[in-house]
Design an enzyme around this catalytic site. Structure first.
Site, mmCIF file in Angstrom:
data_model
loop_
_atom_site.group_PDB
_atom_site.id
_atom_site.type_symbol
_atom_site.label_atom_id
_atom_site.label_comp_id
_atom_site.label_asym_id
_atom_site.label_seq_id
_atom_site.Cartn_x
_atom_site.Cartn_y
_atom_site.Cartn_z
ATOM 1 C CG PHE A 116 -11.473 -3.862 24.611
ATOM 2 C CD1 PHE A 116 -11.418 -2.491 24.794
ATOM 3 C CD2 PHE A 116 -11.061 -4.375 23.398
ATOM 4 C CE1 PHE A 116 -10.950 -1.659 23.793
ATOM 5 C CE2 PHE A 116 -10.586 -3.560 22.386
ATOM 6 C CZ PHE A 116 -10.540 -2.200 22.592
ATOM 7 C CB CYS A 133 -6.270 -1.564 13.488
ATOM 8 S SG CYS A 133 -5.341 -0.088 13.023
#
Ligand SMILES: NC(=O)c1ccc[n+]([C@@H]2O[C@H](COP(=O)([O-])OP(=O)(O)OC[C@H]3O[C@@H](n4cnc5c(N)ncnc54)[C@H](O)[C@@H]3O)[C@@H](O)[C@H]2O)c1
Length: 446
Positions: free
Chosen positions: A260, A271
């Site tokens: 990430f 989301c």
């Protein structure tokens, strides 16, 4: 006797959960209010793209050749109430129009439609991502509406699957979190998840608020990590640094980790954006808004990325989009999905078109959904067709197929060999060697 399971709401989460429960050996009934989805699923066809899901569905759906027949679908709440011992609620919880808060009407409707049909002991298990406090409220509503009264219990079991890896994540979860108010509920959920627990998935038992908060805090952490590296990309651009090298170097620190940390045009999808906003809204209601003001910055760094990509593209084509052709590779919010909800790629494509460019989009799986959302953009049947005559090519979703493109062949189709890598996922040397100007967010020009 083996537990019978229903799954209410058969979208990205529910369709996968239903098929996975059948794979684990349970009799499963999936329910949705959209008749077309039920018709497709009953024929063993998946209404969205998710790797491996159609195979799993076909292995179990009643009527498919050689299937176990453990999986069926319906649109009748009465049938679901009669059938199930455990009912998973997997309906959507979108952002409210014009507000940050979560729109709970789908969850409320699902519980209110199911409860009157619960005549015997049953466990209703919420999986949708909801604002903290929802489970307490819904448990009271359930006890009030269910003929079984207190024997109709509620549990909260947040879901952590990633689109693109949903089947694997559901069958082999990295953790199972259950918010329960009784030993009976905990035991039922231990039975449901006996296989992954035996394989070593950690099973974390909590109260309702903690279970709800685990999901929203996990998403907030992930969003923060992405916006952190994107903030570093902004500073790298200002200072002449290289965010890809920076991410590699800080990622060797185990406390930080490599995942990430890919700078780019930021996060999107059904989301993260709506979940961090709903979390801020809920914290405000609870009087804890100060604790989450940093998420406002996380959100704004993220949204700024899209605008910045548009600016880079404008600069690349000489300062104005009028009369320019721009090719956009990627429409989905991430690769290996057809999900275009709040997709940064489509948002960038739309902005560039509004500023006067002729924009042509190609995506390996997201074309139908993209067309439905942005019908005015042009769509091409392949990457090669999309780049025909382009003054700039924008790489906005990191599909493997785009990494494997041949820059030499592509170079013969374009008007100008200019590629902007919005995901820092292409190999700059490979493109530059083929005569392209390669530009990426947070990296030096050449
Ligand atoms: N998609 C993901 O990767 C993911 C991961 C973890 C958690 N979640 C959470 O799971 C929930 C569902 O997300 P999704 O992406 O599957 O959404 P989705 O929109 O793909 O699916 C929701 C489904 O629920 C159905 N539905 C709506 N109201 C209903 C009702 N009253 N009765 C029966 N069905 C109803 C819809 O028709 C739709 O098929 C959300 O809360 C989301 O935040 C999603």
């Amino acid at each position: 006797m083996a537990l019978k399971i229903t799954v209410i709401g058969t979208g990205y989460l529910g369709a996968t959960h239903a098929a996975a429960m059948a794979e684990l050996g349970f009799e499963v009934l999936g329910l949705d209010i959209v008749p077309e989805k039920i018709a497709m699923l009953s024929e063993g066809r998946v209404p969205m793209y998710e790797p491996g899901l159609e195979d799993l569905l076909k292995r179990h759906v009643a009527g498919a050749p050689g299937a176990t027949g453990r999986l069926r679908f319906t649109s009748s709440y009465e049938e679901a109430g009669q059938f199930g011992d455990v009912h998973f609620i997997c309906v959507n919880t979108p952002q409210k129009h014009g507000e940050y808060a979560c729109d709970m009407r789908y969850v409320d409707n699902a519980v209110e439609s199911l409860a009157p049909h619960l005549h015997r002991p049953a466990l209703v298990v919420g999986k949708s991502t909801v604002p903290v406090g929802s489970a307490d409220r819904l448990a009271a509503r359930l006890a009030e509406l269910a003929p079984a009264g207190a024997d109709a219990e509620l549990a909260w079991n947040p879901e952590f699957l990633r689109e693109g890896f949903a089947v694997e994540d559901t069958l082999h979860p990295d953790r199972i979190v259950v918010g329960v108010t009784s030993d009976r509920s905990e035991k039922v959920l231990r039975d449901v998840y006996a296989t992954p627990i035996a394989e070593g998935s950690p099973f974390v038992v909590t109260d309702f608020p903690t279970a709800e908060l685990v999901k929203t805090s996990a998403n907030s952490f992930l969003a923060t990590k992405i916006s952190f590296i994107n903030a570093m990309a902004e500073v790298c651009e200002a200072a002449g640094g290289d965010v890809v090298k920076l991410a590699e170097a800080i990622g060797y620190d185990e406390r930080i980790g490599k995942k990430f940390l890919r700078a780019g045009i930021g996060f999107g999808g059904g989301c993260l954006p709506k979940d961090i906003r709903a979390f801020m809204a809920r914290a405000g209601e609870l009087g804890a808004d100060q604790a989450l003001t940093f998420l406002r910055e996380v959100d704004s760094i993220n949204m700024r990325r899209r605008g910045h990509m548009v600016e880079l593209a404008r600069e690349a084509v000489g300062g104005g989009f009028l009369g320019k052709r721009v090719a956009v590779l990627g429409a989905t919010f991430k690769p290996d999905s057809d999900d275009v909800r709040d997709s940064p790629a489509l948002n960038v494509a739309g902005q560039i078109q509004l500023q006067g460019a002729q924009v042509t989009v190609f995506d390996p799986k997201g074309m139908d959904n993209a067309r439905a959302l942005f019908p005015t953009l042009a769509y091409a049947p392949s990457a090669l067709e999309a780049v025909r005559g382009a003054h700039a090519v924008l790489h906005l979703t990191e599909w493997r197929e785009f990494r494997e493109l041949d820059p030499v062949g592509l170079g013969e189709m374009v008007a100008e060999r200019r590629i902007l890598d919005g995901r820092n996922a292409l190999d700059p040397d490979y493109w530059r060697d083929a005569g392209w100007t390669y530009r990426a967010l947070g990296r030096p020009m050449a």
